[in-house]
Design a protein around this motif. Structure first.
Motif, PDB file in Angstrom:
ATOM      1  N   HIS A  75       0.920  -1.266   0.060  1.00 14.59           N
ATOM      2  CA  HIS A  75      -0.040  -0.131   0.008  1.00 14.59           C
ATOM      3  C   HIS A  75       0.831   1.204   0.008  1.00 14.59           C
ATOM      4  O   HIS A  75       0.515   2.319  -0.724  1.00 14.59           O
ATOM      5  N   ILE A  76       1.812   1.355   0.736  1.00 13.49           N
ATOM      6  CA  ILE A  76       2.918   2.402   0.880  1.00 13.49           C
ATOM      7  C   ILE A  76       3.666   2.598  -0.456  1.00 13.49           C
ATOM      8  O   ILE A  76       3.565   3.835  -0.939  1.00 13.49           O
ATOM      9  N   ALA A  77       3.999   1.715  -1.146  1.00 13.80           N
ATOM     10  CA  ALA A  77       4.415   1.679  -2.425  1.00 13.80           C
ATOM     11  C   ALA A  77       3.941   2.266  -3.306  1.00 13.80           C
ATOM     12  O   ALA A  77       4.244   2.984  -4.295  1.00 13.80           O
ATOM     13  N   ASN A  78       2.499   1.802  -3.347  1.00 11.90           N
ATOM     14  CA  ASN A  78       1.743   2.357  -4.349  1.00 11.90           C
ATOM     15  C   ASN A  78       1.276   3.724  -4.030  1.00 11.90           C
ATOM     16  O   ASN A  78       1.336   4.452  -4.969  1.00 11.90           O
ATOM     17  N   GLU A  79       0.913   4.043  -2.927  1.00 10.38           N
ATOM     18  CA  GLU A  79       0.717   5.564  -2.582  1.00 10.38           C
ATOM     19  C   GLU A  79       1.742   6.593  -2.703  1.00 10.38           C
ATOM     20  O   GLU A  79       1.583   7.612  -3.079  1.00 10.38           O
ATOM     21  N   PHE A  80       3.116   6.069  -2.587  1.00 10.63           N
ATOM     22  CA  PHE A  80       4.241   7.070  -2.874  1.00 10.63           C
ATOM     23  C   PHE A  80       5.046   6.897  -4.219  1.00 10.63           C
ATOM     24  O   PHE A  80       6.070   7.395  -4.317  1.00 10.63           O
ATOM     25  N   LYS A  81       4.430   6.074  -5.103  1.00 15.24           N
ATOM     26  CA  LYS A  81       5.226   5.681  -6.356  1.00 15.24           C
ATOM     27  C   LYS A  81       5.516   6.859  -7.116  1.00 15.24           C
ATOM     28  O   LYS A  81       6.366   6.995  -7.770  1.00 15.24           O
ATOM     29  N   GLU A  82       4.566   7.869  -7.217  1.00 18.35           N
ATOM     30  CA  GLU A  82       4.935   8.869  -7.949  1.00 18.35           C
ATOM     31  C   GLU A  82       5.936   9.804  -7.440  1.00 18.35           C
ATOM     32  O   GLU A  82       6.939  10.500  -7.813  1.00 18.35           O
ATOM     33  N   GLU A  83       5.960  10.177  -5.903  1.00 22.71           N
ATOM     34  CA  GLU A  83       6.931  10.834  -5.383  1.00 22.71           C
ATOM     35  C   GLU A  83       8.375  10.027  -5.329  1.00 22.71           C
ATOM     36  O   GLU A  83       9.401  10.543  -5.695  1.00 22.71           O
ATOM     37  N   ASP A  84       8.371   8.796  -5.371  1.00 26.43           N
ATOM     38  CA  ASP A  84       9.523   7.935  -5.382  1.00 26.43           C
ATOM     39  C   ASP A  84      10.262   8.066  -6.768  1.00 26.43           C
ATOM     40  O   ASP A  84      11.366   8.312  -6.957  1.00 26.43           O
ATOM     41  N   LEU A  85       9.359   8.086  -7.808  1.00 25.76           N
ATOM     42  CA  LEU A  85       9.703   8.290  -9.365  1.00 25.76           C
ATOM     43  C   LEU A  85      10.497   9.854  -9.572  1.00 25.76           C
ATOM     44  O   LEU A  85      11.269   9.810 -10.130  1.00 25.76           O
ATOM     45  N   GLU A  86       9.556  10.544  -8.747  1.00 23.49           N
ATOM     46  CA  GLU A  86       9.952  11.993  -9.057  1.00 23.49           C
ATOM     47  C   GLU A  86      11.638  12.146  -8.638  1.00 23.49           C
ATOM     48  O   GLU A  86      12.362  12.869  -9.096  1.00 23.49           O
ATOM     49  N   LEU A  87      11.722  11.586  -7.051  1.00 19.72           N
ATOM     50  CA  LEU A  87      12.905  11.507  -6.727  1.00 19.72           C
ATOM     51  C   LEU A  87      13.845  11.002  -7.645  1.00 19.72           C
ATOM     52  O   LEU A  87      15.144  11.314  -7.501  1.00 19.72           O
ATOM     53  N   GLU A  88      13.676   9.716  -7.850  1.00 21.23           N
ATOM     54  CA  GLU A  88      14.679   8.968  -8.661  1.00 21.23           C
ATOM     55  C   GLU A  88      15.099   9.659  -9.775  1.00 21.23           C
ATOM     56  O   GLU A  88      16.386   9.882 -10.098  1.00 21.23           O
ATOM     57  N   THR A  89      14.139  10.364 -10.451  1.00 24.70           N
ATOM     58  CA  THR A  89      14.257  11.229 -11.613  1.00 24.70           C
ATOM     59  C   THR A  89      15.322  12.302 -11.268  1.00 24.70           C
ATOM     60  O   THR A  89      16.406  12.649 -12.042  1.00 24.70           O
ATOM     61  N   GLU A  90      15.039  13.104 -10.430  1.00 24.26           N
ATOM     62  CA  GLU A  90      15.917  14.223  -9.763  1.00 24.26           C
ATOM     63  C   GLU A  90      17.346  13.749  -9.455  1.00 24.26           C
ATOM     64  O   GLU A  90      18.188  14.370  -9.817  1.00 24.26           O
ATOM     65  N   THR A  91      17.349  12.557  -8.534  1.00 27.21           N
ATOM     66  CA  THR A  91      18.641  12.124  -8.505  1.00 27.21           C
ATOM     67  C   THR A  91      19.625  11.661  -9.670  1.00 27.21           C
ATOM     68  O   THR A  91      20.706  11.870  -9.622  1.00 27.21           O
ATOM     69  N   ALA A  92      18.932  10.892 -10.676  1.00 26.59           N
ATOM     70  CA  ALA A  92      19.389  10.692 -11.867  1.00 26.59           C
ATOM     71  C   ALA A  92      20.046  11.661 -12.577  1.00 26.59           C
ATOM     72  O   ALA A  92      21.351  11.821 -13.116  1.00 26.59           O
TER      73      ALA A  92
END
Length: 314
Positions: free
Chosen positions: A127-144
């Motif tokens: 549930h947590i992974a699904n709820e925060f997937k957009e924020e996680d993806l955004e962070l991954e993109t910024e980090t990359a």
């Protein structure tokens, strides 16, 4: 020579004079447009990228670490919230009888770890992974993005490349075959130019020189001949000069270009960096505090580390 012939010759001479005048005007306007096109492309592919790199080198790592901790804090708080909801739900089902009707020993049993609600951590984690997937993806993109900029900066330092020749070569390509400078550019001519543009963006001098050689060998398909065609080309160039000026103004008055003045101010840069370091320490402390609450909640409800790994067995 008849009067009609004299009139025709005069008209022809006048027409040629106008064409010659237009040729001079077009030549002058072309150089302005060449300069504007080059300025825009140089701003985008060099100046702005260098500003982005400088900003990332100075602050990027701090900013994405702060964001990472903030997301971890939100995830941890949400995990605590979901665990409590599960506990309350199961407790309600388990203790639906009036507690006064239970025997004293039964009450004690119900309070033991053995009889406490079992929490499905796999369900919560999903549930947590699904709820925060957009924020996680955004962070991954910024980090990359930050890591790519840093890596490119390291490579450019190793190459120690001089871009003077690259710039000169690209200007030649713009001058000779840019679609905005041609009356009716063909798809082949457009492709030739965009090949040079791509080589310039990649800072590939060998490829750019190769494309320039092809451009030099190519004969422009449609060149103006009549007075009307020269006027059409002049009007086209004038319009494109105005458009380029607007684009350049837009670039200069927006990020990352607007950050240049700030990056050149050493005091402001150091103050901002100190602020980021302070913020990083604060969010790190907050995460430790929130995570401690989660650990205590798990311990109170017999949610062991073993249970957290059940998704590997699923």
């Amino acid at each position: 020579m008849t009067e009609t012939q004299n009139i025709n010759e005069k008209d022809t001479d006048k027409n040629q004079e106008e064409i010659n005048s237009l040729k001079e005007e077009i030549s002058y306007l072309k150089e302005i447009l060449v300069s504007k096109i080059f300025e825009e492309d140089h701003l985008i592919n060099f100046t702005c990228k260098e500003i982005e790199t400088d900003y990332s080198l100075k602050f990027g790592v701090y900013k994405y670490k702060i964001k990472d901790y903030k997301i971890k804090i939100k995830k941890t708080k949400r995990t605590i919230e979901l665990i409590k909801k599960m506990i309350n739900k199961q407790s309600t089902n388990q203790f639906n009888k009036d507690i006064g009707d239970l025997e004293e020993n039964q009450i004690k049993i119900n309070k033991t770890k053995i009889n406490r609600p079992k929490i499905n951590m796999v369900e919560i984690e999903n549930h947590i992974a699904n709820e925060f997937k957009e924020e996680d993806l955004e962070l991954e993109t910024e980090t990359a993005k930050v890591n790519i900029l840093i890596e490119k900066h390291k490579n450019s330092l190793n190459k120690n490349q001089d871009f003077k020749e690259l710039n000169t070569c690209y200007k030649d390509c713009i001058r000779k075959i840019h679609p905005d400078l041609l009356l009716k550019p063909t798809s082949f001519e457009e492709n030739l130019f965009y090949n040079s543009k791509e080589a310039y963006e990649d800072r590939d001098l060998v490829e750019l020189e190769s494309t320039r050689n092809l451009i030099n060998m190519h004969k422009i398909d449609k060149i103006p001949k009549t007075l009307e065609e020269f006027e059409e080309l002049r009007d086209k160039i004038e319009i494109n000069i105005e458009l380029e000026e607007k684009e350049i103004s837009k670039i200069i008055n927006s990020k990352p270009h607007t950050q240049l003045k700030f990056l050149l101010d050493t005091k402001k840069v150091n103050d901002y960096k100190e602020g980021l370091v302070t913020s990083l320490l604060e969010v790190e402390k907050e995460f430790i505090k929130v995570n401690k609450k989660l650990i205590e909640l798990k311990k109170e409800n017999n949610i062991t580390y073993k249970l957290d790994l059940t998704k590997e067995n699923g």
